[in-house]
Design an enzyme around this catalytic site. Structure first.
Site, PDB file in Angstrom:
ATOM      1  CG  LEU A   1      15.022 -53.717   2.048  1.00  0.00           C
ATOM      2  CD1 LEU A   1      16.246 -54.614   2.010  1.00  0.00           C
ATOM      3  CD2 LEU A   1      14.245 -53.900   3.347  1.00  0.00           C
ATOM      4  N   PRO A   2      14.760 -49.255   2.673  1.00  0.00           N
ATOM      5  CG  PRO A   2      14.253 -48.592   4.861  1.00  0.00           C
ATOM      6  CD  PRO A   2      14.497 -49.813   4.017  1.00  0.00           C
TER       7      PRO A   2
ATOM      8  CB  THR B   1      16.022 -45.058  -4.301  1.00  0.00           C
ATOM      9  OG1 THR B   1      14.789 -45.193  -5.009  1.00  0.00           O
ATOM     10  CG2 THR B   1      16.873 -43.975  -4.959  1.00  0.00           C
TER      11      THR B   1
ATOM     12  CE  LYS C   1      13.755 -43.463  -7.383  1.00  0.00           C
ATOM     13  NZ  LYS C   1      12.363 -43.203  -7.585  1.00  0.00           N
TER      14      LYS C   1
ATOM     15  CE  LYS D   1      17.116 -43.098  -0.239  1.00  0.00           C
ATOM     16  NZ  LYS D   1      16.423 -44.366  -0.447  1.00  0.00           N
TER      17      LYS D   1
HETATM   18  P1  NAD Z   1       9.301 -47.341   3.962  1.00  0.00           P
HETATM   19  O1  NAD Z   1      10.177 -46.851   5.060  1.00  0.00           O
HETATM   20  O2  NAD Z   1       7.840 -47.050   3.989  1.00  0.00           O
HETATM   21  O3  NAD Z   1       9.456 -48.947   3.852  1.00  0.00           O
HETATM   22  C1  NAD Z   1      10.650 -49.641   4.053  1.00  0.00           C
HETATM   23  C2  NAD Z   1      10.293 -50.962   4.727  1.00  0.00           C
HETATM   24  O4  NAD Z   1      11.482 -51.732   4.864  1.00  0.00           O
HETATM   25  C3  NAD Z   1       9.719 -50.767   6.139  1.00  0.00           C
HETATM   26  O5  NAD Z   1       8.458 -51.420   6.234  1.00  0.00           O
HETATM   27  C4  NAD Z   1      10.766 -51.404   7.051  1.00  0.00           C
HETATM   28  O6  NAD Z   1      10.207 -52.057   8.177  1.00  0.00           O
HETATM   29  C5  NAD Z   1      11.399 -52.411   6.096  1.00  0.00           C
HETATM   30  N1  NAD Z   1      12.743 -52.841   6.502  1.00  0.00           N
HETATM   31  C6  NAD Z   1      13.796 -52.084   6.881  1.00  0.00           C
HETATM   32  N2  NAD Z   1      14.862 -52.863   7.141  1.00  0.00           N
HETATM   33  C7  NAD Z   1      14.470 -54.141   6.914  1.00  0.00           C
HETATM   34  C8  NAD Z   1      15.120 -55.396   6.990  1.00  0.00           C
HETATM   35  N3  NAD Z   1      16.392 -55.509   7.386  1.00  0.00           N
HETATM   36  N4  NAD Z   1      14.417 -56.504   6.697  1.00  0.00           N
HETATM   37  C9  NAD Z   1      13.111 -56.427   6.302  1.00  0.00           C
HETATM   38  N5  NAD Z   1      12.443 -55.254   6.200  1.00  0.00           N
HETATM   39  C10 NAD Z   1      13.113 -54.133   6.499  1.00  0.00           C
HETATM   40  O7  NAD Z   1       9.965 -46.840   2.608  1.00  0.00           O
HETATM   41  P2  NAD Z   1       9.275 -46.705   1.163  1.00  0.00           P
HETATM   42  O8  NAD Z   1       8.673 -45.358   1.027  1.00  0.00           O
HETATM   43  O9  NAD Z   1       8.466 -47.934   0.896  1.00  0.00           O
HETATM   44  O10 NAD Z   1      10.598 -46.714   0.242  1.00  0.00           O
HETATM   45  C11 NAD Z   1      11.351 -47.892  -0.011  1.00  0.00           C
HETATM   46  C12 NAD Z   1      12.374 -47.578  -1.081  1.00  0.00           C
HETATM   47  O11 NAD Z   1      11.692 -47.145  -2.252  1.00  0.00           O
HETATM   48  C13 NAD Z   1      13.355 -46.460  -0.704  1.00  0.00           C
HETATM   49  O12 NAD Z   1      14.628 -46.789  -1.199  1.00  0.00           O
HETATM   50  C14 NAD Z   1      12.771 -45.243  -1.393  1.00  0.00           C
HETATM   51  O13 NAD Z   1      13.761 -44.267  -1.678  1.00  0.00           O
HETATM   52  C15 NAD Z   1      12.198 -45.870  -2.649  1.00  0.00           C
HETATM   53  N6  NAD Z   1      11.071 -45.153  -3.267  1.00  0.00           N
HETATM   54  C16 NAD Z   1      10.064 -44.622  -2.502  1.00  0.00           C
HETATM   55  C17 NAD Z   1       9.004 -43.971  -3.146  1.00  0.00           C
HETATM   56  C18 NAD Z   1       7.842 -43.390  -2.355  1.00  0.00           C
HETATM   57  O14 NAD Z   1       7.056 -42.619  -2.936  1.00  0.00           O
HETATM   58  N7  NAD Z   1       7.678 -43.708  -1.076  1.00  0.00           N
HETATM   59  C19 NAD Z   1       8.975 -43.867  -4.542  1.00  0.00           C
HETATM   60  C20 NAD Z   1       9.976 -44.464  -5.283  1.00  0.00           C
HETATM   61  C21 NAD Z   1      11.031 -45.112  -4.634  1.00  0.00           C
END
Ligand code: NAD
Length: 293
Positions: free
Chosen positions: A64-65, A93, A168, A243
């Site tokens: 999740l975000p 994260t 992280k 963030k």
């Molecule tokens: P994203 O915004 O693409 O995906 C997050 C998903 O969570 C969305 O599809 C959203 O609809 C869903 N969501 C939000 N609230 C929700 C809830 N209450 N119930 C169900 N679903 C819900 O984000 P992302 O890029 O996939 O990143 C996710 C996590 O991974 C973050 O913490 C980010 O910091 C970490 N991260 C991202 C990357 C990257 O390259 N994108 C790399 C490593 C770590």
């Protein structure tokens, strides 16, 4: 193994797909109906709520975000509705405090938990080649490692609860700084009349080589899989990088660690988000530095 997978965004969609490919039964949930439809096409069972997804789970994985999303999904769906012997793994994260609070609440109710944030970006998520940094009890690690395996290049135990998030945050501060550094180098190379591809060919074989350059090049062209080649869409959003840089600065304030470059990177990403580019990939910082948005 029946896995409830909650959060099918840029990262979670590829991660869950690799679990399904490994033959695991995935019940998936996301607030986005498009994400759920994609999951169904990939052989997962879509759930109508997080609560329904976790009902019969052996393992619950969240991606999740940020900390608020994780706290609320845990409080409202996972802790009240998951079987007590389910293994709970949060791969998002989030701040160390949220990670510790969620882990404490879960273990007070008898659950085994881990915070296992991931590094590697969306390409590694799709390829099942992420690095996971795990904070958990030592005796739970083998089971956690096996649960994460289809999504991983490496699964490393950083220490007890909170240690995975600490690792992280340090890693992503380094990533934010290195992306700014690589972008500044390309902007300077351009200013000096150097061809960008030539500069890439040289720096990638010289001491400037780093992941931000050779796996995620902010200049379009040299690394075809990088988000710079698709108008900086669908990677790691600048708002997410901001963030993480804020989490690093907060942690640095508390611990007294000197992080002047982390602070400078935070200021640049704040500017990028304020200018309306928070949903662009974080490598778009190159275009902001070039004055090209
Ligand atoms: P994203 O915004 O693409 O995906 C997050 C998903 O969570 C969305 O599809 C959203 O609809 C869903 N969501 C939000 N609230 C929700 C809830 N209450 N119930 C169900 N679903 C819900 O984000 P992302 O890029 O996939 O990143 C996710 C996590 O991974 C973050 O913490 C980010 O910091 C970490 N991260 C991202 C990357 C990257 O390259 N994108 C790399 C490593 C770590």
């Amino acid at each position: 193994m029946r896995i409830a997978f909650i959060g099918l965004g840029n990262m979670g969609s590829g991660m869950a797909a690799n679990q399904a490919k490994a033959g695991r039964e995935i019940v998936a949930f996301d607030l986005s109906s498009e994400a759920l439809a994609r999951a169904q096409e990939q052989g997962m069972t879509p759930a109508v709520s997080a609560r329904e997804a976790v009902n019969d789970a052996d393992v619950v994985i969240t991606m999740l975000p940020a900390g608020d999303h994780v706290r609320s999904v845990y409080a409202e769906a996972i802790l009240p509705h998951a079987p007590k012997d389910a293994l709970l793994i949060d791969c998002s994260t989030i701040d160390v405090d949220s990670a510790r609070t969620v882990a404490r609440d879960a273990s007070m109710q008898g659950f085994r938990t881990a915070a296992a944030p991931a590094s590697g970006g969306t390409a590694a998520a799709a390829a099942g080649a992420l690095t996971f940094m795990v904070g958990c009890r030592e005796q739970d690690f083998a089971e956690i490692e096996s649960a994460l395996k289809p999504m991983a290049k490496a699964v490393i135990r950083a220490g007890d609860s909170g240690a995975g998030q600490a690792a992280k945050i340090c890693n992503n501060m380094l990533l934010g700084i290195s992306m700014v550094g690589v972008s500044e180098a390309f902007a300077l190379a351009e200013g000096l009349g150097l061809d960008a591809q030539k500069f890439y060919d040289i720096a990638s074989q010289a001491s400037g080589q780093c992941w931000s350059l050779t796996s995620y090049c902010p200049w379009p062209g040299p690394v075809p899989a990088a988000p710079s080649n698709r108008d900086y869409e669908g990677g790691f959003a600048a708002a997410m990088m901001l963030k993480d840089l804020k989490l690093a600065q907060e942690a640095a304030d508390i611990s007294g660690a000197p992080t002047p470059l982390g602070g400078a990177a935070e200021a640049l990403y704040s500017e990028m988000v304020e200018r309306g580019f928070g949903q662009k990939d974080f490598s778009f910082i190159l275009q902001m530095l070039r004055g090209r948005p």
